[in-house]
Design an enzyme around this catalytic site. Structure first.
Site, PDB file in Angstrom:
ATOM      1  N   ASP A   1       4.731   0.448  12.129  1.00 42.69           N
ATOM      2  CA  ASP A   1       3.475  -0.100  11.605  1.00 42.69           C
ATOM      3  C   ASP A   1       3.247  -1.542  12.029  1.00 42.69           C
ATOM      4  OD1 ASP A   1       3.540   1.654   8.395  1.00 42.69           O
ATOM      5  OD2 ASP A   1       3.131   2.300  10.438  1.00 42.69           O
TER       6      ASP A   1
ATOM      7  N   ARG B   1      -8.603  -0.250   4.603  1.00 40.39           N
ATOM      8  CA  ARG B   1      -7.680   0.717   3.986  1.00 40.39           C
ATOM      9  C   ARG B   1      -6.360   0.033   3.629  1.00 40.39           C
ATOM     10  NH1 ARG B   1      -7.045   6.344   6.914  1.00 40.39           N
ATOM     11  NH2 ARG B   1      -5.669   6.444   5.127  1.00 40.39           N
TER      12      ARG B   1
ATOM     13  N   LYS C   1       0.849  -1.205   0.000  1.00 46.05           N
ATOM     14  CA  LYS C   1       0.000   0.000   0.000  1.00 46.05           C
ATOM     15  C   LYS C   1       0.873   1.239   0.000  1.00 46.05           C
ATOM     16  CE  LYS C   1      -1.695   1.577   4.054  1.00 46.05           C
ATOM     17  NZ  LYS C   1      -1.425   2.984   4.374  1.00 46.05           N
ATOM     18  N   ASN C   2       1.865   1.283   0.889  1.00 40.75           N
ATOM     19  CA  ASN C   2       2.646   2.509   1.065  1.00 40.75           C
ATOM     20  C   ASN C   2       3.643   2.731  -0.054  1.00 40.75           C
ATOM     21  OD1 ASN C   2       1.126   2.997   3.261  1.00 40.75           O
ATOM     22  ND2 ASN C   2       2.696   2.458   4.767  1.00 40.75           N
TER      23      ASN C   2
ATOM     24  N   CYS D   1      -4.318  12.818  12.305  1.00 39.81           N
ATOM     25  CA  CYS D   1      -5.092  11.568  12.256  1.00 39.81           C
ATOM     26  C   CYS D   1      -5.023  10.961  13.654  1.00 39.81           C
ATOM     27  CB  CYS D   1      -4.522  10.635  11.200  1.00 39.81           C
ATOM     28  SG  CYS D   1      -3.049   9.796  11.719  1.00 39.81           S
TER      29      CYS D   1
ATOM     30  N   ARG E   1       1.014  14.653  12.922  1.00 42.82           N
ATOM     31  CA  ARG E   1       1.538  14.352  11.581  1.00 42.82           C
ATOM     32  C   ARG E   1       1.637  15.591  10.694  1.00 42.82           C
ATOM     33  NH1 ARG E   1      -0.812   8.816   9.579  1.00 42.82           N
ATOM     34  NH2 ARG E   1       1.107   8.841   8.368  1.00 42.82           N
TER      35      ARG E   1
HETATM   36  C1  EPZ Z   1       4.569   6.814   6.288  1.00 44.05           C
HETATM   37  O1  EPZ Z   1       3.854   7.903   6.862  1.00 44.05           O
HETATM   38  C2  EPZ Z   1       3.574   5.661   6.205  1.00 44.05           C
HETATM   39  N1  EPZ Z   1       2.447   6.043   5.358  1.00 44.05           N
HETATM   40  C3  EPZ Z   1       3.075   5.322   7.612  1.00 44.05           C
HETATM   41  O2  EPZ Z   1       2.231   4.187   7.502  1.00 44.05           O
HETATM   42  C4  EPZ Z   1       4.277   4.944   8.482  1.00 44.05           C
HETATM   43  O3  EPZ Z   1       3.833   4.694   9.801  1.00 44.05           O
HETATM   44  C5  EPZ Z   1       5.283   6.107   8.489  1.00 44.05           C
HETATM   45  O4  EPZ Z   1       5.665   6.415   7.124  1.00 44.05           O
HETATM   46  C6  EPZ Z   1       6.542   5.765   9.280  1.00 44.05           C
HETATM   47  O5  EPZ Z   1       7.153   4.618   8.732  1.00 44.05           O
HETATM   48  C7  EPZ Z   1       2.601   6.010   4.014  1.00 44.05           C
HETATM   49  O6  EPZ Z   1       3.659   5.669   3.496  1.00 44.05           O
HETATM   50  C8  EPZ Z   1       1.402   6.387   3.198  1.00 44.05           C
HETATM   51  P1  EPZ Z   1       6.837  10.062   8.372  1.00 44.05           P
HETATM   52  P2  EPZ Z   1       4.528   9.385   6.879  1.00 44.05           P
HETATM   53  O7  EPZ Z   1       6.819  11.302   7.568  1.00 44.05           O
HETATM   54  O8  EPZ Z   1       5.296   9.571   5.637  1.00 44.05           O
HETATM   55  C9  EPZ Z   1       6.882  13.351  11.751  1.00 44.05           C
HETATM   56  C10 EPZ Z   1       0.292   2.923   7.797  1.00 44.05           C
HETATM   57  O9  EPZ Z   1      -0.177   2.391   8.805  1.00 44.05           O
HETATM   58  N2  EPZ Z   1       6.847  14.308  10.631  1.00 44.05           N
HETATM   59  O10 EPZ Z   1       7.981   9.104   8.215  1.00 44.05           O
HETATM   60  O11 EPZ Z   1       3.455  10.354   7.198  1.00 44.05           O
HETATM   61  C11 EPZ Z   1       5.587  12.551  11.854  1.00 44.05           C
HETATM   62  O12 EPZ Z   1       4.630  13.279  12.606  1.00 44.05           O
HETATM   63  C12 EPZ Z   1       0.849   4.323   7.873  1.00 44.05           C
HETATM   64  O13 EPZ Z   1       0.376   2.371   6.665  1.00 44.05           O
HETATM   65  C13 EPZ Z   1       7.011  15.669  10.897  1.00 44.05           C
HETATM   66  O14 EPZ Z   1       7.165  16.086  12.052  1.00 44.05           O
HETATM   67  O15 EPZ Z   1       5.496   9.239   8.112  1.00 44.05           O
HETATM   68  C14 EPZ Z   1       6.026  11.283  12.536  1.00 44.05           C
HETATM   69  O16 EPZ Z   1       6.068  11.503  13.937  1.00 44.05           O
HETATM   70  C15 EPZ Z   1       0.637   4.947   9.246  1.00 44.05           C
HETATM   71  N3  EPZ Z   1       6.984  16.544   9.870  1.00 44.05           N
HETATM   72  C16 EPZ Z   1       7.461  11.078  12.011  1.00 44.05           C
HETATM   73  O17 EPZ Z   1       7.871  12.340  11.480  1.00 44.05           O
HETATM   74  C17 EPZ Z   1       6.830  16.136   8.558  1.00 44.05           C
HETATM   75  O18 EPZ Z   1       6.826  16.978   7.641  1.00 44.05           O
HETATM   76  C18 EPZ Z   1       7.562  10.057  10.891  1.00 44.05           C
HETATM   77  O19 EPZ Z   1       6.631  10.437   9.905  1.00 44.05           O
HETATM   78  C19 EPZ Z   1       6.668  14.755   8.313  1.00 44.05           C
HETATM   79  C20 EPZ Z   1       6.688  13.852   9.359  1.00 44.05           C
END
Ligand code: EPZ
Length: 423
Positions: A308, A400, A22-23, A118, A123
């Site tokens: 995850d 999802r 998915k991701n 969310c 996020r």
């Molecule tokens: C991706 O989300 C995945 N989603 C998430 O999977 C996964 O948990 C996450 O990566 C971590 O591996 C998709 O790929 C669609 P991040 P993403 O940016 O990209 C903070 C699932 O269950 N952050 O790596 O949103 C954020 O708040 C989902 O399939 C900022 O502060 O994750 C988090 O604490 C859930 N500012 C951390 O970084 C930003 O601009 C990691 O987030 C971006 C992120």
């Protein structure tokens, strides 16, 4: 809203096919915005999030053809007719923000709704925006939307990410492929989905090196072309289903599974007393008799233990012979499955970012509530091992990210069925 009913106590035995990630698919689809030629994605998962992304791309003027019962997606963007990604679509799925970088790179302007938070955390997308500004974009936040422009086009830059972000790495990488000059992305995310995106972009003519490491280098090119790319196997679905034989004391072969996709997770399973073997068709996971051993888990960016899979691992450790500690370091609110597992008799105490799980001999089935995608499947895993009946409500969360979960599990002997309820 549908519910899933599970009657626990059956050892699971058989084979489960692992679908496309998915991701990975959620970043590969917006990559089609970078070219006026069609991008064909094979091994695509059939999930509601993919349908949401298709609807968003179509709202921008893309043509999305879903072939072979949804397993093949052809995304064509001869021209982006509409550069505005509306809130009513973006709020359904945060990955929608991934259309921002490609639209900026292709046409020099875009208006994308901020995704909002969310269940698992605030996020923010500040790292996405800072990275695109480093590439020369002008961004303005107004009325809940990001108004982005790069009238002179994007230019390469050296970008040092203050923290690892999967989505920000993907947005910046896609934008950099058409920027003038060289982009050096430091502290980049190393997830297999990033590697898969780079493999696809390279097929489209992008000049990229270093994927899978913390530093990725992109030489901008004038244009990209269409391509055909197989979506990588879903490592989170793989890890989730590896827990099905683990928690029920069964023996299941995960078709298409690769240990390198889940190395840190597989190591932890083995430490807990689960057997993981590589076969010609994938990974075979089994647990002989005897209790699960307690283990400690700390979530981290890849190649660390995936956030995850934290909720699913907690379900396994709830029946371990001892006390385990799970530390969630990626998201600030990702223990909502804990109180639901407690309803099933688990002994879990959450203090800040750490959950202490004292294993019990057997969980008891109970009516429980799904709160987010991975929490919902954690409750189903617990139900597979629990005594009696577990009813998981609000399984739209589940749909999802998991394709036909009740079919895949019942094929291995699980007593599981979907209860369709009037909306
Ligand atoms: C991706 O989300 C995945 N989603 C998430 O999977 C996964 O948990 C996450 O990566 C971590 O591996 C998709 O790929 C669609 P991040 P993403 O940016 O990209 C903070 C699932 O269950 N952050 O790596 O949103 C954020 O708040 C989902 O399939 C900022 O502060 O994750 C988090 O604490 C859930 N500012 C951390 O970084 C930003 O601009 C990691 O987030 C971006 C992120």
């Amino acid at each position: 809203m549908d519910s899933i009913l599970v009657r626990g106590g059956r050892r699971l035995e058989g084979r489960i096919p692992i679908s496309g990630a998915k991701n990975a698919c959620l970043t590969l689809m917006p990559a089609a915005l970078l070219t006026d030629e069609p991008l064909t994605l094979t091994n695509a998962p059939r999930l509601s999030d993919i349908r949401t992304m298709s609807a968003l791309l179509e709202s921008l003027g893309c043509e999305v053809a879903s072939l072979q019962d949804g397993r093949v997606l052809v995304v064509g963007t001869q021209a982006i007719a509409n550069h505005r990604a509306d809130y009513d679509l973006v709020r359904k799925m945060r990955a929608s923000i991934l259309v921002l970088g490609p639209m900026l790179a292709r046409d020099g302007h875009a208006v994308v709704s901020l995704p909002g938070g969310c269940a698992i955390g605030a996020r923010p997308v500040d790292l996405h925006l800072k990275g695109l500004e480093a590439l020369g974009a002008t961004l303005e936040l107004r009325d809940g939307y990001v108004h982005a422009s790069a009238t002179d086009g994007l230019r390469g830059a050296t970008i040092d990410m203050p923290m690892v972000s999967v989505g920000a790495t993907e947005n910046i990488l896609m934008a950099a492929t058409l920027a003038r000059g060289t982009t050096l992305l430091k502290n980049a995310a190393r997830e297999p989905e990033i590697v898969d995106l780079v493999h696809c972009l390279r097929r489209m003519g992008a000049q990229i090196a270093g994927e899978g490491s913390a530093t990725i280098e992109v030489q901008g090119v004038d244009r990209l072309r269409g391509a055909t790319h197989p979506v990588v196997a879903d490592r989170i679905e793989l890890g989730t289903y590896m827990l099905a034989p683990a928690i029920t004391g069964g023996d299941v072969e995960l078709l298409g599974g690769r240990r390198d996709l889940v190395a840190a997770f597989a190591d932890k399973l083995e430490a807990a007393g689960i057997e993981v073997r590589e076969t010609d068709a994938g990974l075979r996971v089994s647990r002989a008799n005897g209790r699960i051993r307690p283990v400690d888990v700390v979530t981290a960016p890849h190649p660390g233990f995936p956030t995850d899979l934290q909720a699913q691992m907690m379900a396994l450790l709830a029946t371990a012979d001892g006390t385990s500690h799970l530390e969630e370091r990626i998201f600030e609110n990702r223990f909502m499955h804990a109180p639901e597992l407690v309803r099933m008799g688990a002994q879990i105490e959450v203090h800040g970012g750490t959950a202490t799980v004292t294993g019990v001999e057997r969980l008891k089935g109970a009516p429980v509530m799904a709160t987010d995608l991975r929490a919902s499947v954690s409750l189903i895993l617990a139900g597979l091992a629990a005594e009696g009946e577990t009813r998981v409500a609000r399984v739209y969360h589940l749909d999802r990210g998991y394709e036909r979960v009740e079919e895949k599990l019942s094929a291995c002997g699980a007593e599981i069925e979907r209860i369709r309820e009037a909306a």
